[in-house]
Design a protein around this motif. Sequence first.
Motif, PDB file in Angstrom:
ATOM      1  N   MET A   1       0.731  -0.949  -0.275  1.00  0.00           N
ATOM      2  CA  MET A   1       0.356   0.118   0.030  1.00  0.00           C
ATOM      3  C   MET A   1       0.489   1.607   0.154  1.00  0.00           C
ATOM      4  SD  MET A   1      -2.931   1.013   2.802  1.00  0.00           S
ATOM      5  CE  MET A   1      -2.959   2.801   3.379  1.00  0.00           C
ATOM      6  N   SER A   2      -0.056   2.279  -1.056  1.00  0.00           N
ATOM      7  CA  SER A   2       1.332   2.950  -0.877  1.00  0.00           C
ATOM      8  C   SER A   2       0.377   4.656   0.169  1.00  0.00           C
ATOM      9  CB  SER A   2       1.382   3.769  -2.624  1.00  0.00           C
ATOM     10  OG  SER A   2       2.079   4.948  -2.595  1.00  0.00           O
ATOM     11  N   THR A   3       1.590   5.205   0.954  1.00  0.00           N
ATOM     12  CA  THR A   3       1.141   6.381   1.199  1.00  0.00           C
ATOM     13  C   THR A   3       1.738   7.515   0.383  1.00  0.00           C
ATOM     14  OG1 THR A   3       3.244   6.344   3.081  1.00  0.00           O
ATOM     15  CG2 THR A   3       1.266   5.119   3.715  1.00  0.00           C
ATOM     16  N   THR A   4       1.329   8.542   0.476  1.00  0.00           N
ATOM     17  CA  THR A   4       1.382   9.404   0.141  1.00  0.00           C
ATOM     18  C   THR A   4       1.165  10.863   1.025  1.00  0.00           C
ATOM     19  OG1 THR A   4       1.090   8.799  -2.299  1.00  0.00           O
ATOM     20  CG2 THR A   4       1.186  11.281  -1.962  1.00  0.00           C
ATOM     21  N   ALA A   5       2.081  12.138   1.451  1.00  0.00           N
ATOM     22  CA  ALA A   5       1.568  12.981   2.059  1.00  0.00           C
ATOM     23  C   ALA A   5       1.453  13.787   1.060  1.00  0.00           C
ATOM     24  CB  ALA A   5       2.473  13.521   3.177  1.00  0.00           C
ATOM     25  N   ARG A   6       0.214  15.056   1.137  1.00  0.00           N
ATOM     26  CA  ARG A   6       0.190  15.583   0.495  1.00  0.00           C
ATOM     27  C   ARG A   6       0.292  17.388   1.157  1.00  0.00           C
ATOM     28  NH1 ARG A   6      -4.534  15.914  -3.064  1.00  0.00           N
ATOM     29  NH2 ARG A   6      -3.877  18.294  -3.589  1.00  0.00           N
ATOM     30  N   LEU A   7       1.365  18.553   0.429  1.00  0.00           N
ATOM     31  CA  LEU A   7       1.642  19.249   1.638  1.00  0.00           C
ATOM     32  C   LEU A   7       1.389  20.523  -0.029  1.00  0.00           C
ATOM     33  CD1 LEU A   7       5.406  18.068   2.104  1.00  0.00           C
ATOM     34  CD2 LEU A   7       3.847  18.147   3.504  1.00  0.00           C
ATOM     35  N   ARG A   8       1.063  21.337   0.565  1.00  0.00           N
ATOM     36  CA  ARG A   8      -0.392  22.024  -0.129  1.00  0.00           C
ATOM     37  C   ARG A   8      -0.439  23.575   0.678  1.00  0.00           C
ATOM     38  NH1 ARG A   8       0.841  18.930  -3.254  1.00  0.00           N
ATOM     39  NH2 ARG A   8      -0.778  17.530  -4.638  1.00  0.00           N
ATOM     40  N   MET A   9      -0.525  24.228   0.075  1.00  0.00           N
ATOM     41  CA  MET A   9      -0.135  25.950   0.366  1.00  0.00           C
ATOM     42  C   MET A   9      -1.721  25.989   1.865  1.00  0.00           C
ATOM     43  SD  MET A   9      -0.552  29.877  -1.388  1.00  0.00           S
ATOM     44  CE  MET A   9       1.659  29.170  -2.053  1.00  0.00           C
ATOM     45  N   ASN A  10      -1.029  27.114   2.708  1.00  0.00           N
ATOM     46  CA  ASN A  10      -2.628  27.567   3.613  1.00  0.00           C
ATOM     47  C   ASN A  10      -3.406  28.240   2.541  1.00  0.00           C
ATOM     48  OD1 ASN A  10      -4.165  28.566   5.211  1.00  0.00           O
ATOM     49  ND2 ASN A  10      -2.813  28.022   6.889  1.00  0.00           N
ATOM     50  N   ARG A  11      -5.152  27.475   2.303  1.00  0.00           N
ATOM     51  CA  ARG A  11      -5.566  27.813   1.973  1.00  0.00           C
ATOM     52  C   ARG A  11      -6.748  29.227   1.836  1.00  0.00           C
ATOM     53  NH1 ARG A  11      -4.033  24.307  -1.385  1.00  0.00           N
ATOM     54  NH2 ARG A  11      -5.453  22.558  -1.682  1.00  0.00           N
ATOM     55  N   THR A  12      -6.029  29.567   2.958  1.00  0.00           N
ATOM     56  CA  THR A  12      -5.704  31.742   3.457  1.00  0.00           C
ATOM     57  C   THR A  12      -5.591  32.164   2.542  1.00  0.00           C
ATOM     58  OG1 THR A  12      -4.434  31.180   5.726  1.00  0.00           O
ATOM     59  CG2 THR A  12      -6.309  30.791   5.770  1.00  0.00           C
ATOM     60  N   ALA A  13      -4.531  31.640   1.641  1.00  0.00           N
ATOM     61  CA  ALA A  13      -3.669  32.777   0.724  1.00  0.00           C
ATOM     62  C   ALA A  13      -5.258  32.923  -0.020  1.00  0.00           C
ATOM     63  CB  ALA A  13      -2.935  31.984   0.751  1.00  0.00           C
ATOM     64  N   LEU A  14      -6.233  32.214   0.252  1.00  0.00           N
ATOM     65  CA  LEU A  14      -7.516  32.726  -1.162  1.00  0.00           C
ATOM     66  C   LEU A  14      -8.373  33.627  -0.666  1.00  0.00           C
ATOM     67  CD1 LEU A  14      -8.409  29.337  -2.158  1.00  0.00           C
ATOM     68  CD2 LEU A  14      -7.426  30.381  -3.515  1.00  0.00           C
ATOM     69  N   VAL A  15      -8.158  34.226   0.311  1.00  0.00           N
ATOM     70  CA  VAL A  15      -8.603  35.440   0.575  1.00  0.00           C
ATOM     71  C   VAL A  15      -7.770  37.138   0.258  1.00  0.00           C
ATOM     72  CG1 VAL A  15      -8.224  36.936   2.915  1.00  0.00           C
ATOM     73  CG2 VAL A  15      -8.906  34.565   2.759  1.00  0.00           C
TER      74      VAL A  15
END
Length: 128
Positions: A1-15
């Motif tokens: 089973m493959s485990t993947t961690a997703r690192l993304r920009m905080n969605r508050t940057a959409l404000v």
Amino acid sequence: MSTTARLRMNRTALVPVAFLALCAVPLATASAWTLVVFLLPLAVALWVLRSGVDVGDDGLTVHSLVGSRTVRWPELAGIRVADRGALWLVTTGGTEVRVPVIRARDLPRLAELSGGRIEVPAPPSAGQ
């Protein structure tokens, strides 16, 4: 089973992006051809939502606005820390891939997610 961690920009940057779109309304509605002004907030919003890094069992996948690139663990020669803490993946082929979203201060977290494949050097001791 493959485990993947997703690192993304905080969605508050959409404000601020929403504020930019709101401020663009008077200019964009001035005439029919100025509606293209709305493309700028749209592009920035897509960049916030899409850019980031996936850390998985097979390697690192770097996502940008227009594409993505996977660097497999055997291809990773190291990580270069550039000015202002920006990170670049250095491959065994001599190429470099800019890592968005993650900075030098996030290296311990990246090392943890890599399962020991990336090492973070210890800080120099006070006596040196």
